[in-house]
Design a protein around this motif. Structure first.
Motif, PDB file in Angstrom:
ATOM      1  N   UNK A 162       0.817  -1.216   0.000  1.00 34.94           N
ATOM      2  CA  UNK A 162       0.000   0.000   0.000  1.00 34.94           C
ATOM      3  C   UNK A 162       0.850   1.264   0.000  1.00 34.94           C
ATOM      4  N   UNK A 163       2.186   1.120   0.187  1.00 36.74           N
ATOM      5  CA  UNK A 163       3.067   2.284   0.206  1.00 36.74           C
ATOM      6  C   UNK A 163       3.688   2.486  -1.169  1.00 36.74           C
ATOM      7  N   UNK A 164       3.489   3.660  -1.716  1.00 40.40           N
ATOM      8  CA  UNK A 164       4.049   4.017  -3.018  1.00 40.40           C
ATOM      9  C   UNK A 164       5.122   5.070  -2.805  1.00 40.40           C
ATOM     10  N   UNK A 165       6.314   4.838  -3.337  1.00 45.33           N
ATOM     11  CA  UNK A 165       7.399   5.806  -3.251  1.00 45.33           C
ATOM     12  C   UNK A 165       7.576   6.500  -4.596  1.00 45.33           C
ATOM     13  N   UNK A 166       7.510   7.821  -4.563  1.00 43.44           N
ATOM     14  CA  UNK A 166       7.755   8.628  -5.746  1.00 43.44           C
ATOM     15  C   UNK A 166       8.969   9.500  -5.466  1.00 43.44           C
ATOM     16  N   UNK A 167       9.919   9.508  -6.365  1.00 46.23           N
ATOM     17  CA  UNK A 167      11.117  10.327  -6.179  1.00 46.23           C
ATOM     18  C   UNK A 167      11.144  11.465  -7.185  1.00 46.23           C
ATOM     19  N   UNK A 168      11.564  12.636  -6.727  1.00 44.25           N
ATOM     20  CA  UNK A 168      11.718  13.785  -7.605  1.00 44.25           C
ATOM     21  C   UNK A 168      12.914  14.599  -7.137  1.00 44.25           C
ATOM     22  N   UNK A 169      13.427  15.479  -8.014  1.00 42.74           N
ATOM     23  CA  UNK A 169      14.504  16.379  -7.590  1.00 42.74           C
ATOM     24  C   UNK A 169      13.951  17.352  -6.572  1.00 42.74           C
ATOM     25  N   UNK A 170      14.839  17.923  -5.772  1.00 43.51           N
ATOM     26  CA  UNK A 170      14.415  18.798  -4.692  1.00 43.51           C
ATOM     27  C   UNK A 170      13.716  20.042  -5.229  1.00 43.51           C
ATOM     28  N   UNK A 171      12.416  20.170  -4.879  1.00 40.57           N
ATOM     29  CA  UNK A 171      11.619  21.315  -5.321  1.00 40.57           C
ATOM     30  C   UNK A 171      10.809  21.941  -4.193  1.00 40.57           C
ATOM     31  N   UNK A 172      10.921  21.407  -2.994  1.00 36.01           N
ATOM     32  CA  UNK A 172      10.204  21.977  -1.862  1.00 36.01           C
ATOM     33  C   UNK A 172       8.972  21.180  -1.469  1.00 36.01           C
ATOM     34  N   UNK A 173       8.492  21.466  -0.249  1.00 33.79           N
ATOM     35  CA  UNK A 173       7.365  20.715   0.316  1.00 33.79           C
ATOM     36  C   UNK A 173       6.090  20.874  -0.508  1.00 33.79           C
ATOM     37  N   UNK A 174       5.845  22.082  -1.022  1.00 38.14           N
ATOM     38  CA  UNK A 174       4.627  22.312  -1.804  1.00 38.14           C
ATOM     39  C   UNK A 174       4.601  21.426  -3.039  1.00 38.14           C
ATOM     40  N   UNK A 175       5.722  21.361  -3.742  1.00 34.70           N
ATOM     41  CA  UNK A 175       5.806  20.529  -4.934  1.00 34.70           C
ATOM     42  C   UNK A 175       5.632  19.055  -4.593  1.00 34.70           C
ATOM     43  N   UNK A 176       6.262  18.616  -3.495  1.00 39.43           N
ATOM     44  CA  UNK A 176       6.149  17.210  -3.097  1.00 39.43           C
ATOM     45  C   UNK A 176       4.705  16.853  -2.761  1.00 39.43           C
ATOM     46  N   UNK A 177       4.021  17.737  -2.041  1.00 36.46           N
ATOM     47  CA  UNK A 177       2.606  17.481  -1.743  1.00 36.46           C
ATOM     48  C   UNK A 177       1.783  17.417  -3.030  1.00 36.46           C
ATOM     49  N   UNK A 178       2.013  18.362  -3.922  1.00 39.37           N
ATOM     50  CA  UNK A 178       1.260  18.381  -5.180  1.00 39.37           C
ATOM     51  C   UNK A 178       1.479  17.097  -5.976  1.00 39.37           C
ATOM     52  N   UNK A 179       2.724  16.657  -6.043  1.00 43.39           N
ATOM     53  CA  UNK A 179       3.043  15.422  -6.773  1.00 43.39           C
ATOM     54  C   UNK A 179       2.283  14.243  -6.185  1.00 43.39           C
ATOM     55  N   UNK A 180       2.302  14.139  -4.857  1.00 44.96           N
ATOM     56  CA  UNK A 180       1.618  13.025  -4.210  1.00 44.96           C
ATOM     57  C   UNK A 180       0.119  13.063  -4.378  1.00 44.96           C
ATOM     58  N   UNK A 181      -0.470  14.245  -4.242  1.00 48.03           N
ATOM     59  CA  UNK A 181      -1.929  14.358  -4.356  1.00 48.03           C
ATOM     60  C   UNK A 181      -2.383  14.063  -5.779  1.00 48.03           C
ATOM     61  N   UNK A 182      -1.625  14.537  -6.767  1.00 52.04           N
ATOM     62  CA  UNK A 182      -1.997  14.260  -8.161  1.00 52.04           C
ATOM     63  C   UNK A 182      -1.956  12.762  -8.458  1.00 52.04           C
ATOM     64  N   UNK A 183      -1.074  12.032  -7.780  1.00 50.28           N
ATOM     65  CA  UNK A 183      -0.956  10.591  -8.005  1.00 50.28           C
ATOM     66  C   UNK A 183      -1.984   9.792  -7.219  1.00 50.28           C
TER      67      UNK A 183
END
Length: 265
Positions: free
Chosen positions: A61-82
């Motif tokens: 049930x745990x999904x790991x998504x990796x991205x270059x460092x862009x800040x907490x806002x970007x990380x939240x957006x990436x996760x919510x979109x997925x």
């Protein structure tokens, strides 16, 4: 009703397992559809820790998504979109949920299906807006947020449609992006606060001036000014309210700076 849990993670080697174990302890495991962890370009050992945790717990049930460092806002957006579910639950990697967190919030949402966003408390006492203390389920107004920014991000659950309508967290901001999101949400949607403490904020540290991003009080001050200017430009507050809010924000800044100095004498 099920939730997609979204965790932004950056150099969280010290805390990520604590956050995940707090999800394990939730009394309503059936409410958790998936856990999406977005690694925002970490350079410590948190990714290896997470992969080991997934393997040892045989967790699909745990999904790991990796991205270059862009800040907490970007990380939240990436996760919510997925996310696959219609409801999102946020948890920062340095916070933890108390066992009844999702159970209590889901019960409220099932009883009050008009609610679009719901937060709870991280302190042992409810929010005090000077004129009144919020001791029961209370609708969050934009004007209340001008007095105090609440609820804290790790307490939030909301419809994914709220995120889609707003356009996500403001990625150009390293501070105050959560406040901007709440201001946008409160202006358009039915946002509520429940005063029960259901989240532990980084092992109970103070809300500002101790460590992490909140330690940069000047950056917090700049973000508050940006958010007030944003509201005025959008004509969501009058010129008079803008003047009052700007003066009040300046007073809060000087108070925070004084408290910060006392803590570090």
């Amino acid at each position: 009703m099920k939730f997609s849990v979204v965790i932004p993670m950056y150099n969280a080697e010290r805390t990520i397992l604590r956050a995940l174990r707090s999800i394990e302890r939730q009394t309503t495991q059936d409410a958790i559809a998936e856990i999406i962890v977005v690694d925002d370009g970490s350079t410590d050992g948190c990714v290896e820790q997470l992969k080991k945790y997934i393997q040892e717990n045989n967790s699909t049930s745990i999904v790991l998504i990796s991205q270059r460092n862009q800040g907490a806002a970007s990380a939240r957006n990436t996760g919510i979109r997925a996310a696959s579910e219609n409801w999102i639950a946020l948890l920062d990697a340095d916070d933890e949920w108390m066992p009844r967190k999702l159970e209590a919030q889901r019960q409220i949402l099932l009883e009050r299906q008009d609610i679009d966003l719901l937060g709870c408390e991280i302190n042992d006492f409810p929010v005090n807006l000077y004129v009144r203390r919020l001791t029961s389920l209370t609708k969050i107004s934009l004007y209340a947020l001008l007095i105090k920014m609440f609820p804290q991000t790790s307490t939030l659950v909301f419809r994914k449609s709220v995120f889609d309508s707003i356009g996500g967290f403001e990625e150009t901001m390293s501070h105050g992006e959560d406040g901007r999101f709440l201001m946008d949400a409160a202006f358009t949607f039915n946002c509520y606060y429940f005063p029960e403490k259901l989240v532990i904020y980084d092992q109970g540290k103070a809300g500002f001036g101790t460590s992490g991003l909140s330690a940069n009080i000047m950056a917090m001050r700049i973000s508050e000014k940006k958010n007030l200017n944003y509201l005025r430009e959008k004509n969501r507050i009058s010129a008079f309210v803008f003047l009052l809010a700007t003066s009040y924000a300046a007073m809060k800044f000087f108070r925070r700076r004084a408290i910060h100095r006392l803590r570090h004498v």
